[in-house]
Structures are given as structure tokens and as C-alpha cells.
Design an enzyme around this catalytic site. Structure first.
Site, PDB file in Angstrom:
ATOM      1  N   PHE A 228       0.950  -1.084  -0.038  1.00  0.00           N
ATOM      2  CA  PHE A 228       0.060   0.114   0.016  1.00  0.00           C
ATOM      3  C   PHE A 228       0.889   1.094  -0.086  1.00  0.00           C
ATOM      4  O   PHE A 228       0.454   2.135   0.355  1.00  0.00           O
ATOM      5  CB  PHE A 228      -1.068  -0.004   1.177  1.00  0.00           C
ATOM      6  CG  PHE A 228      -1.940  -1.388   1.207  1.00  0.00           C
ATOM      7  CD1 PHE A 228      -2.881  -1.532   0.278  1.00  0.00           C
ATOM      8  CD2 PHE A 228      -1.907  -2.106   2.317  1.00  0.00           C
ATOM      9  CE1 PHE A 228      -3.588  -2.545   0.355  1.00  0.00           C
ATOM     10  CE2 PHE A 228      -2.481  -3.285   2.249  1.00  0.00           C
ATOM     11  CZ  PHE A 228      -3.640  -3.574   1.351  1.00  0.00           C
ATOM     12  N   GLU A 232       7.201   0.989  -0.207  1.00  0.00           N
ATOM     13  CA  GLU A 232       8.191   1.853  -1.603  1.00  0.00           C
ATOM     14  C   GLU A 232       9.404   2.270  -1.110  1.00  0.00           C
ATOM     15  O   GLU A 232      10.292   1.821  -1.889  1.00  0.00           O
ATOM     16  CB  GLU A 232       7.204   2.799  -2.142  1.00  0.00           C
ATOM     17  CG  GLU A 232       7.830   3.501  -3.379  1.00  0.00           C
ATOM     18  CD  GLU A 232       7.084   4.491  -3.806  1.00  0.00           C
ATOM     19  OE1 GLU A 232       5.721   4.393  -3.654  1.00  0.00           O
ATOM     20  OE2 GLU A 232       7.445   5.343  -4.977  1.00  0.00           O
ATOM     21  N   ARG A 310       2.158  15.336  -6.237  1.00  0.00           N
ATOM     22  CA  ARG A 310       0.837  14.826  -6.608  1.00  0.00           C
ATOM     23  C   ARG A 310      -0.384  15.432  -5.976  1.00  0.00           C
ATOM     24  O   ARG A 310      -1.470  15.495  -6.500  1.00  0.00           O
ATOM     25  CB  ARG A 310       0.897  13.266  -6.255  1.00  0.00           C
ATOM     26  CG  ARG A 310      -0.251  12.552  -6.954  1.00  0.00           C
ATOM     27  CD  ARG A 310      -0.033  11.068  -7.153  1.00  0.00           C
ATOM     28  NE  ARG A 310       0.714  10.320  -8.071  1.00  0.00           N
ATOM     29  CZ  ARG A 310       0.378  10.191  -9.326  1.00  0.00           C
ATOM     30  NH1 ARG A 310      -0.934  10.062  -9.540  1.00  0.00           N
ATOM     31  NH2 ARG A 310       1.294   9.538 -10.152  1.00  0.00           N
ATOM     32  N   PHE A 344      -1.157   8.398  -2.956  1.00  0.00           N
ATOM     33  CA  PHE A 344       0.390   9.251  -2.870  1.00  0.00           C
ATOM     34  C   PHE A 344       0.055  10.848  -2.781  1.00  0.00           C
ATOM     35  O   PHE A 344       0.603  11.574  -3.656  1.00  0.00           O
ATOM     36  CB  PHE A 344       0.940   8.812  -3.968  1.00  0.00           C
ATOM     37  CG  PHE A 344       2.472   9.087  -4.080  1.00  0.00           C
ATOM     38  CD1 PHE A 344       3.363   8.231  -3.251  1.00  0.00           C
ATOM     39  CD2 PHE A 344       3.036   9.950  -4.909  1.00  0.00           C
ATOM     40  CE1 PHE A 344       4.556   8.344  -3.250  1.00  0.00           C
ATOM     41  CE2 PHE A 344       4.476  10.110  -5.004  1.00  0.00           C
ATOM     42  CZ  PHE A 344       5.395   9.082  -4.120  1.00  0.00           C
ATOM     43  N   THR A 440       5.120  10.540 -11.360  1.00  0.00           N
ATOM     44  CA  THR A 440       5.338  12.101 -11.803  1.00  0.00           C
ATOM     45  C   THR A 440       6.841  12.116 -12.263  1.00  0.00           C
ATOM     46  O   THR A 440       6.914  13.595 -12.588  1.00  0.00           O
ATOM     47  CB  THR A 440       4.775  13.056 -10.830  1.00  0.00           C
ATOM     48  OG1 THR A 440       5.109  12.615  -9.374  1.00  0.00           O
ATOM     49  CG2 THR A 440       3.051  12.722 -10.831  1.00  0.00           C
ATOM     50  N   ALA A 509       2.510   3.782  -8.042  1.00  0.00           N
ATOM     51  CA  ALA A 509       1.959   4.790  -8.950  1.00  0.00           C
ATOM     52  C   ALA A 509       0.787   4.094  -9.810  1.00  0.00           C
ATOM     53  O   ALA A 509       0.584   4.736 -10.860  1.00  0.00           O
ATOM     54  CB  ALA A 509       2.849   5.592  -9.676  1.00  0.00           C
ATOM     55  N   GLU A 714      -4.796   2.563  -7.301  1.00  0.00           N
ATOM     56  CA  GLU A 714      -5.082   3.552  -6.212  1.00  0.00           C
ATOM     57  C   GLU A 714      -6.414   4.209  -6.343  1.00  0.00           C
ATOM     58  O   GLU A 714      -7.003   4.640  -5.546  1.00  0.00           O
ATOM     59  CB  GLU A 714      -3.917   4.586  -6.333  1.00  0.00           C
ATOM     60  CG  GLU A 714      -2.521   4.232  -6.071  1.00  0.00           C
ATOM     61  CD  GLU A 714      -1.563   5.154  -6.229  1.00  0.00           C
ATOM     62  OE1 GLU A 714      -1.169   5.081  -7.588  1.00  0.00           O
ATOM     63  OE2 GLU A 714      -0.837   5.697  -5.494  1.00  0.00           O
TER      64      GLU A 714
HETATM   65  N1  MTE Z   1      -3.705  -4.099  -3.353  1.00  0.00           N
HETATM   66  C1  MTE Z   1      -3.556  -5.087  -2.509  1.00  0.00           C
HETATM   67  N2  MTE Z   1      -4.162  -5.904  -2.486  1.00  0.00           N
HETATM   68  N3  MTE Z   1      -2.175  -4.708  -1.515  1.00  0.00           N
HETATM   69  C2  MTE Z   1      -1.708  -3.780  -1.555  1.00  0.00           C
HETATM   70  O1  MTE Z   1      -0.328  -3.549  -1.149  1.00  0.00           O
HETATM   71  N4  MTE Z   1      -1.374  -1.776  -2.981  1.00  0.00           N
HETATM   72  C3  MTE Z   1      -1.798  -0.390  -3.811  1.00  0.00           C
HETATM   73  C4  MTE Z   1      -2.631  -1.008  -5.024  1.00  0.00           C
HETATM   74  N5  MTE Z   1      -3.373  -2.135  -4.470  1.00  0.00           N
HETATM   75  C5  MTE Z   1      -2.133  -2.769  -2.785  1.00  0.00           C
HETATM   76  C6  MTE Z   1      -2.942  -2.840  -3.623  1.00  0.00           C
HETATM   77  C7  MTE Z   1      -1.023   0.448  -4.269  1.00  0.00           C
HETATM   78  S1  MTE Z   1      -0.604   1.879  -3.126  1.00  0.00           S
HETATM   79  C8  MTE Z   1      -0.633   0.563  -5.521  1.00  0.00           C
HETATM   80  S2  MTE Z   1       0.610   1.821  -6.235  1.00  0.00           S
HETATM   81  C9  MTE Z   1      -0.728  -0.469  -6.507  1.00  0.00           C
HETATM   82  O2  MTE Z   1      -1.505  -1.515  -5.873  1.00  0.00           O
HETATM   83  C10 MTE Z   1       0.366  -1.029  -7.118  1.00  0.00           C
HETATM   84  O3  MTE Z   1       0.400  -2.028  -7.970  1.00  0.00           O
HETATM   85  P1  MTE Z   1      -0.060  -1.975  -9.411  1.00  0.00           P
HETATM   86  O4  MTE Z   1       0.752  -0.872  -9.910  1.00  0.00           O
HETATM   87  O5  MTE Z   1       0.311  -3.136  -9.838  1.00  0.00           O
HETATM   88  O6  MTE Z   1      -1.606  -1.665  -9.394  1.00  0.00           O
HETATM   89  N1  HPA Z   2       3.304   7.825  -7.460  1.00  0.00           N
HETATM   90  C1  HPA Z   2       4.070   6.651  -6.449  1.00  0.00           C
HETATM   91  N2  HPA Z   2       5.099   6.517  -6.063  1.00  0.00           N
HETATM   92  C2  HPA Z   2       6.135   7.261  -6.634  1.00  0.00           C
HETATM   93  C3  HPA Z   2       5.725   8.439  -7.356  1.00  0.00           C
HETATM   94  C4  HPA Z   2       4.394   8.460  -7.780  1.00  0.00           C
HETATM   95  O1  HPA Z   2       3.969   9.626  -8.623  1.00  0.00           O
HETATM   96  N3  HPA Z   2       6.730   9.063  -7.658  1.00  0.00           N
HETATM   97  C5  HPA Z   2       7.705   8.465  -6.913  1.00  0.00           C
HETATM   98  N4  HPA Z   2       7.238   7.350  -6.247  1.00  0.00           N
HETATM   99 MO1  MOS Z   3       1.364   3.273  -4.308  1.00  0.00          MO
HETATM  100  S1  MOS Z   3       1.088   4.645  -2.786  1.00  0.00           S
HETATM  101  O1  MOS Z   3       2.075   4.250  -5.347  1.00  0.00           O
HETATM  102  O2  MOS Z   3       2.698   2.407  -3.635  1.00  0.00           O
END
Ligand code: MTE
Ligand code: HPA
Ligand code: MOS
Length: 768
Positions: A228, A232, A310, A344, A440, A509, A714
Site C-alpha cells: 500500500f 515503497e 501529487r 500518494f 510524476t 503509482a 489507487e
Molecule cells: N492491493 C493490495 N491487495 N495490496 C496492496 O498493497 N497497493 C496499492 C494498490 N493495490 C496494494 C493494492 C498501491 S498503493 C498501488 S500503487 C498499487 O496497488 C500497486 O500495484 P499496481 O501498480 O500493480 O496496481
Molecule cells: N506515485 C507513487 N510513487 C512514486 C511516485 C508517484 O507519482 N513518484 C515516485 N514514487
Molecule cells: Mo502506491 S502509494 O504508489 O505504492
């Protein structure tokens, strides 16, 4: 084609049976040591002395790591080098680690950690945003974006409003807390298993803390039990500690935080304070917004600048604001270092503009949904940072959500209900979302993949993304199976590892499948073009470009009966000395952003959504029931509708938690007061509405994105704002007078009662 099918998550069975293996569930390594931290008790202090001797004297303690043991850099700041790994002279937040005990097991390590003698001189900490503003305590310079002439337009506006809005942060509460295992070999190399969203950065952090080259470190991120955003950047220091322990002892070492440590030591969503002046017309059109945002970034910079940026990008949400001036400050406070969390920085600014819209509506006595419509972006309009909007899907999701939820009919019914009930009031609201997709920081928008076909035609798939439950691995398997035209079952998805795909960006992101999907597809295309040559020879054809890969066969496009099996082609390729492995690479084209001017095209595209929520508040308890939620979400042409719906449900409920329940509290001495689920209430199955309908926008492929799909990770978090707006709608109905509603975030039962009292008080003043 496997793409587009609602197949189940590749780890679904393991997840629900509890058999999924996370970092600390791996087969234990003989002789593996455990690390436990020694924590500072003040939020701000000078370190006078550290005496590790009493701990070292204990049986089973191998060493106690302090700053002196670091041969490389004592710093894990990913972007700004302002994050000491082990405090040496200054304590910057309560429970900052000064040392880590390394012992035979956790029991001994914990006992020994209590024996380390720490002499500190307490200093006065900065613990609130308002204090930080007073003392000008900021990380770096403020960021600005602007369009038009906000000050001038405010003077000319028919209506103005000056206001403040402060909101709380949020703990990630991933089910799997931070964990790292580091296994040394005896030749100066390290294998790191880390619950990290960013294996490449974990790798480089370990390398520079140890003072060795990156090629000596391999970081593997098996599946995570949730990230989540909390993993990161913040997995890095724990991996570095385990690596220091491994390097100093020559034995495998582990760090695994329990829930209490995880909540006390790691960063949260940024709490935020907004101060603004708003100008609007008598019809409810926003004319001008002059706004300052102050985030509570905590003791080190971490990702706070990107997160604030953001926020600056999303203050408009779905609305055209002709004159705007926005400035963002990241406040330096003596708290945990706040970090990425789903959205974010987007949720913080979007909840502000939605709150503003509702204030306009109640000031003018016009329905809030109408004010929203009045201010919607139109096709071809420009955002305040100069990005022209094409293919705006706001109206589409909006109209459908209204229709699906019977919005106007239910509004009338609620009015009746509220007139007939004194102590129960219902509220209904619809909120939209436009969310920018891309990192970004433009260069981060790149990804890689590595595919290996073995002579038995079984395949290993590696890509640079990490799996945290979001279903990325499942989607990547679908992309690979569809691209190669073979069955899904042929593949083994390999754990994400830096020796398979190097120099990756964090999986963040929401761009995991966009970026890695294209890289996977590119690798498949390379393999297909090699295999097509082999197949053409086998089929005695001279145009390999006219072959089709489908259903585990390679055939002539114009004569599908003329075919050979994929297995035979692979076997033949080996004998013809054709390489059966390939890498793939992708970078997002044509996006850029200029920080100086605050203009550019930072986003490849936008995801759109709308949600309608209905609540019922009990005036005796301040508690509410979420009666009904109807969501329409734009996911392009879904790669996997099953997974996308899961993401929408999960994201929405997590947003609901932030907005209405999760009250993260720091005590007056700067200590985290809510470090367990008993005091920090996250949503459970009980909070999920019985009626929870999700429709994915149909026939909406997104050009230029993997198989026409769109990001989903997100965005759904932010449509939970409809619940907060519905609560305000219900609260407003406790009074007959037209007035704005002042509701705290989170809207806990106490906060809801306070808001009800406020609207009633105005009632009494006006009628007396
Ligand atoms: N879904 C689950 N089940 N667990 C997670 O930790 N992280 C969220 C989202 N969905 C998350 C989740 C966040 S903050 C992001 S940025 C995206 O998943 C990242 O994965 P993706 O880019 O493959 O969607
Ligand atoms: N989103 C999520 N994570 C990031 C970003 C963003 O735009 N830039 C750097 N890390
Ligand atoms: Mo999601 S807050 O960009 O890991």
C-alpha cells in the site's frame, strides 16, 4: 485469449488457506540470527552515550550494531540523504533506533535490547503542523503551481470564503509487517529477501550501507502481504540492518517487526493542513483558489516532495479552476517519516476540493451534484499544470453511476425519511474522480522483463514488478500467455529478483501492469519473431511474419490448418541453435514535466470513476451505517475484471477507513499512542455495505496501454470520499437552516456528534 478473462488470482488458494509464503515464512535457515532494536524514548534529544556492554555480556548475543559498525554510508534516504540508519548524535523521533541487538533468537535479542544503556538529553520536539509553520521547520523549499491570476480573481468574485481544513494520517496496516532476511555467502555476496515494493532500491541501499558494489547484492521480493505504499521506500532500512548483522557475523540474519514496532517505527500517510481562499460565482462556478498545503512529513524527507507534488497535481480533481495558486510545504516534525500510501498525496487534496464543492453548494443552496457538474472539465480543456485533457470520461461514469443508483429518486426518499425521523438521518452523495497515471518523476516510467523457455516448452516469467496482493503477477501471466499464444498453465511466475531484471522502479503509482505488461509483451515479441523463423522452416513457408501464435500452436494466418505445436517449435529451435530466452523493456512515451515552470504532460492518461454512497447516522451514538454504494469505474479494457473489481472493493474500503474510522494519534510527548488494532480501528467485514455494486465502464479501451487496459490500484481509494460527503449531507439535515458542515477527518462517531452539535447550534442562534 487469457487477457480479459476473470481468472482467479494466482495465489488465491494460498491466501485463503493461509499457506502463502511471505519472507518470514520461508524454510528457516539453520543458525539464522534475529535483530531487535534499541529505541530512543524521546521524540527529540541529543545522544550523550550508548553502552552496549551489558547486552553483549548476555549469552546468545553475538553483537550490538551501532553507527560505528557501518563501513559504508550511515544513511538510507532514497532521494535526500537525510535519513540516518542508526542515530549517532541526534534523536529525531520517538522510538528511533540507536542500536540493534543481534542474537541467537528473538527472545534473547529482546531481553538484551532492554539492557543497552542509552543516555539522552531531551530537547523540545516539534509535533504539530502549526508548530512547524511557526518555526519554519520544512524539508526543502515549498513547491508551487499556478494558472491565471488567483489574487485578482478573488477580488472580483461574487462570493468568497476563507477556510482551513486539517486531516489525519493513516497507518498502512498491511497484514504482513516489515521483514527482511539476509544470507551471506563466504565470498562477500549477499542474498536479501525483503518484503519490499522496490527491490532495486533495497539492493542499492544494502550495498551502500555495507560499502560494497550493487553487483554483490541480490534482492528478492517474494509476494508481500500488502504494501500500500508503505514498502515503497521503507523496507530499505530493515534490509540494511539485517545485512549489517550478516556482514558482521558471517551468518544469516533476520529483521521482522511485530505489529507494535511496525506502527511505531514506520511512516504513515501524511497528515495535512490546508489554508485557502476561494472565489465562486452565484451559479457555483469556481473562479479562484489560493491555497497553501502543509503536510506533516515527519523527521526525514523520504518521498514527501513527490507526494506533495501529487497533491498539487490533484487539487482540481475533476474540476476546471481558471485561476489558481497552490503552494505546498512539507513540514519537518519529530515524528515517523511519513511516506507513500495509496493515492500518494492525491486523497488529501481531492478531499479538500470535494469539501469545498459541498461548501459552495450549501452556501448557495444548490444541490452539490449540480455544483460538481457545473465545474466538470470539458474535453480539450487544460489542467492548471498545462496538460490538455483528451478522452475525458467524467460524464460517462457520472451519468451511469447516477442511473445505476437511482440517484434522484433516492434523494427524494431520503428527504422524506429525514423529515419523519428526528434521531436518525440519512445522507446521499456522489463524487467523481480523475486520477493521473504515471510516476510524476518521468524517468521512473520504465520497466523490464526476462522470459526463459526451456526445451520442454515450460516457461519462466520474470518481470520487474512486485506482487503485494494487487494481482500484478496474475495479469502478467495473462499478458505473457496471450502474447505468446500459449496456455497460462505453461508458466511459472518467478519471485521478483534484481539479478533477473535490474534497475527497476518501485511497483507503485498504479502503473505496475502498464509498465511491466509492456515489457513482458516486448520480450514475448522478441521470442515470437525468433520462433517464427523456426516454425516457417518447419511448415515450409517463406513468410514468418505471416504466422500466428494461438492455442499452443503456430500456424499460417491464411491457412490455419497448416500448423505445428508450440512444443515442437521450441524443441526444434534448440537444435537449430536459436536462443530461447529474451528480455523486454518499455518506457512510457511522450510524457515530461518541468519543475521550474510547473507545466508539462506528467500523466500518460487519467483514470476516471464515480461513486454514490448512502449513509444513515444515529444521533445518539454518532455512528453510521453505510447503506448502499454504487460505483462506476473506468478501467479501460480490463485485463482481469475479477481482480479489478477486487481492487475497487479493497481500495474503496481502505479509503472509507481513512475518512471515517482510523484515528492515528501521537501523544503529547511524540509517542505513537495507537499501535495496535485495539486502539487503531481499521474497517472490517462489518463495515462493508450489503449493497456494494461495481460496474466497469464497458467498451472503453485505452489506446497505447497494454491490451487497452487502465491502471486500477489507487484510484478507487478516492471515491470513498462519497461516504464522507454523504455523512455531511446527513449531518446538514439535523438543521433546517442552510449551512456548511464542518466535519473532522476521520469522521469518527465523536467527530460526527460534534458536527451535528455545530449545525444544531447555528440553528438555535438563528431562531432565537
Ligand atoms: N492491493 C493490495 N491487495 N495490496 C496492496 O498493497 N497497493 C496499492 C494498490 N493495490 C496494494 C493494492 C498501491 S498503493 C498501488 S500503487 C498499487 O496497488 C500497486 O500495484 P499496481 O501498480 O500493480 O496496481
Ligand atoms: N506515485 C507513487 N510513487 C512514486 C511516485 C508517484 O507519482 N513518484 C515516485 N514514487
Ligand atoms: Mo502506491 S502509494 O504508489 O505504492
Amino acid at each position: 485469449m487469457t487477457v480479459g478473462k476473470a481468472i482467479k488470482h494466482e495465489s488465491a488458494i494460498q491466501h485463503v488457506t493461509g499457506s502463502a509464503v511471505y519472507v518470514d515464512d520461508r524454510v528457516k535457515i539453520e543458525g539464522m540470527l534475529t535483530c531487535w532494536p534499541v529505541l530512543a524514548k524521546y521524540a527529540r534529544a541529543k545522544v550523550i552515550s550508548i553502552n552496549t556492554k551489558p547486552a553483549l555480556a548476555m549469552d546468545g548475543v553475538l553483537t550490538v550494531i551501532t553507527a560505528k559498525d557501518i563501513e559504508g554510508k550511515n544513511n538510507t534516504g532514497a532521494i535526500v540523504s537525510d535519513e540516518v540508519l542508526l542515530a549517532e548524535t541526534n534523536i529525531s523521533y520517538a522510538n528511533q533506533a540507536v542500536a540493534w541487538v543481534v542474537a541467537e533468537n528473538e527472545d534473547i535479542a529482546r531481553k538484551a535490547a532492554r539492557k543497552v544503556e542509552l543516555e539522552l538529553k531531551e530537547l523540545k520536539p516539534i509535533l504539530t503542523i502549526k508548530d512547524a509553520i511557526k518555526q519554519k521547520s520544512y524539508h526543502g523549499e515549498p513547491q508551487k503551481m499556478a494558472r491565471g491570476k488567483a489574487k485578482q480573481a478573488l477580488k472580483n468574485a461574487e462570493n468568497t470564503m476563507t477556510n482551513e481544513f486539517e486531516m489525519s494520517g493513516q497507518d498502512h496496516f498491511y497484514l504482513e509487517t516489515h521483514a527482511s532476511w539476509v544470507i551471506p555467502d563466504n565470498e562477500g555476496n549477499y542474498t536479501v529477501y525483503s518484503s519490499t515494493q522496490h527491490p532495486s532500491e533495497t539492493q542499492s541501499t544494502v550495498a551502500h550501507v555495507l560499502g560494497i558494489a550493487s553487483n554483490r547484492v541480490v534482492c528478492i521480493s517474494p509476494r508481500m502481504g500488502g504494501g500500500f505504499g508503505g514498502k515503497e521506500s521503507q523496507a530499505n532500512p530493515f534490509a540494511a540492518i539485517a545485512a549489517l548483522a550478516a556482514s558482521k557475523t558471517g551468518r544469516a540474519a533476520r529483521v521482522r517487526l511485530n505489529r507494535e514496532l511496525d506502527m511505531k517505527l514506520t511512516g504513515k500517510r501524511h497528515p495535512l493542513l490546508a489554508k485557502y481562499k476561494l472565489g465562486f460565482s452565484n451559479t457555483g462556478k469556481i473562479e479562484a483558489l489560493d491555497i497553501n498545503l502543509y503536510s506533516d512529513a515527519g523527521w526525514s524527507t523520504d518521498l514527501s516532495h513527490a507526494i506533495m507534488q501529487r497533491s498539487l497535481f490533484h487539487i482540481d480533481n475533476s474540476y476546471f479552476i481558471p485561476n489558481i495558486s497552490i503552494t505546498g510545504y512539507a513540514c519537518k516534525t519529530n515524528k515517523t517519516s511519513q511516506t507513500a500510501f495509496r493515492g500518494f498525496g492525491g486523497p488529501q487534496s481531492i478531499v479538500i476540493i470535494e469539501n469545498i464543492i459541498d461548501d459552495i453548494a450549501r452556501t448557495l443552496d444548490i444541490a452539490a451534484d449540480k455544483i460538481r457538474e457545473t465545474n466538470f472539465y470539458k474535453e480539450g480543456q487544460e489542467t492548471h499544470y498545462g496538460q490538455v485533457l483528451n478522452d475525458v470520461r467524467l460524464e460517462k461514469v457520472w451519468k451511469l453511476a447516477k442511473a445505476n443508483s437511482n440517484f434522484s429518486r433516492r434523494k427524494a426518499a431520503i428527504k422524506k425519511f429525514n423529515a419523519a425521523n428526528k434521531y436518525k438521518k440519512r445522507g446521499l452523495a456522489i463524487t467523481p474522480l480523475k486520477f493521473g497515471i504515471s510516476f510524476t518523476f518521468t524517468i521512473l516510467n520504465q520497466a523490464g522483463a526476462f522470459i526463459l523457455i526451456y526445451t520442454d516448452a515450460s516457461i519462466q516469467l520474470n518481470h520487474g514488478g512486485t506482487e503485494m496482493g494487487q494481482g500484478l503477477h496474475t495479469k502478467m501471466l495473462q499478458v505473457a500467455a496471450s502474447s505468446l499464444g500459449v496456455s497460462y498453465e505453461r508458466f511459472r511466475l518467478m519471485p521478483t529478483a534484481t539479478d533477473k531484471v535490474p534497475n527497476t522502479s518501485a511497483t507503485a503509482a498504479s502503473s505496475g501492469s502498464d509498465l511491466n505488461g509492456q515489457a513482458v509483451k516486448a520480450a514475448c515479441e522478441t521470442l515470437k519473431s525468433r520462433l517464427a523463423n523456426v516454425a516457417a522452416n518447419m511448415l515450409e513457408l517463406n513468410a514468418p511474419e505471416d504466422l500466428s501464435f494461438e492455442n499452443d500452436f503456430v500456424s499460417a494466418k491464411n491457412n490455419p490448418k497448416n500448423k505445428v505445436s508450440f512444443n515442437d517449435v521450441v524443441a526444434r529451435a534448440y537444435f537449430e541453435q536459436v536462443s530461447l530466452s529474451a528480455t523486454g523493456y518499455y518506457r512510457t512515451p511522450n510524457i515530461y514535466f518541468d519543475n521550474e515552470s510547473g507545466k508539462g504532460v506528467p500523466f500518460y492518461y487519467f483514470s476516471y470513476a464515480a461513486a454514490v454512497s448512502e449513509v444513515e447516522i444515529d444521533a445518539f451514538t454518532g455512528m453510521f451505517k453505510l447503506r448502499q454504494v454504487d460505483i462506476v469505474h473506468d478501467v479501460g479494457k480490463s485485463l482481469n475484471p475479477h481482480i479489478d473489481k477486487g481492487q475497487i472493493e479493497g481500495g474503496f474500503v481502505q479509503g472509507l477507513g481513512w475518512l471515517t474510522m482510523e484515528d492515528f494519534i501521537w501523544a503529547d510527548n511524540g509517542h505513537v499512542a495507537t499501535f495496535a488494532p485495539s486502539t487503531y480501528k481499521i474497517p472490517t467485514i462489518a463495515e462493508i455495505p450489503e449493497h456494494f455494486e461495481i460496474e466497469l465502464l464497458e467498451k472503453s479501451p485505452q489506446a497505447g496501454v497494454i491490451y487497452g487496459s487502465k491502471a486500477i490500484g489507487e484510484p478507487p481509494f478516492m471515491i470513498a470520499i462519497s461516504v464522507r460527503e454523504a455523512l455531511k449531507d446527513a449531518i446538514a439535515s439535523f438543521s433546517d437552516k442552510n449551512q456548511t458542515v464542518n466535519l473532522a477527518l476521520p469522521a469518527t462517531p465523536e467527530a460526527t456528534l460534534a458536527a451535528i452539535e455545530k449545525v444544531k447550534a447555528i440553528d438555535e442562534i438563528k431562531t432565537s
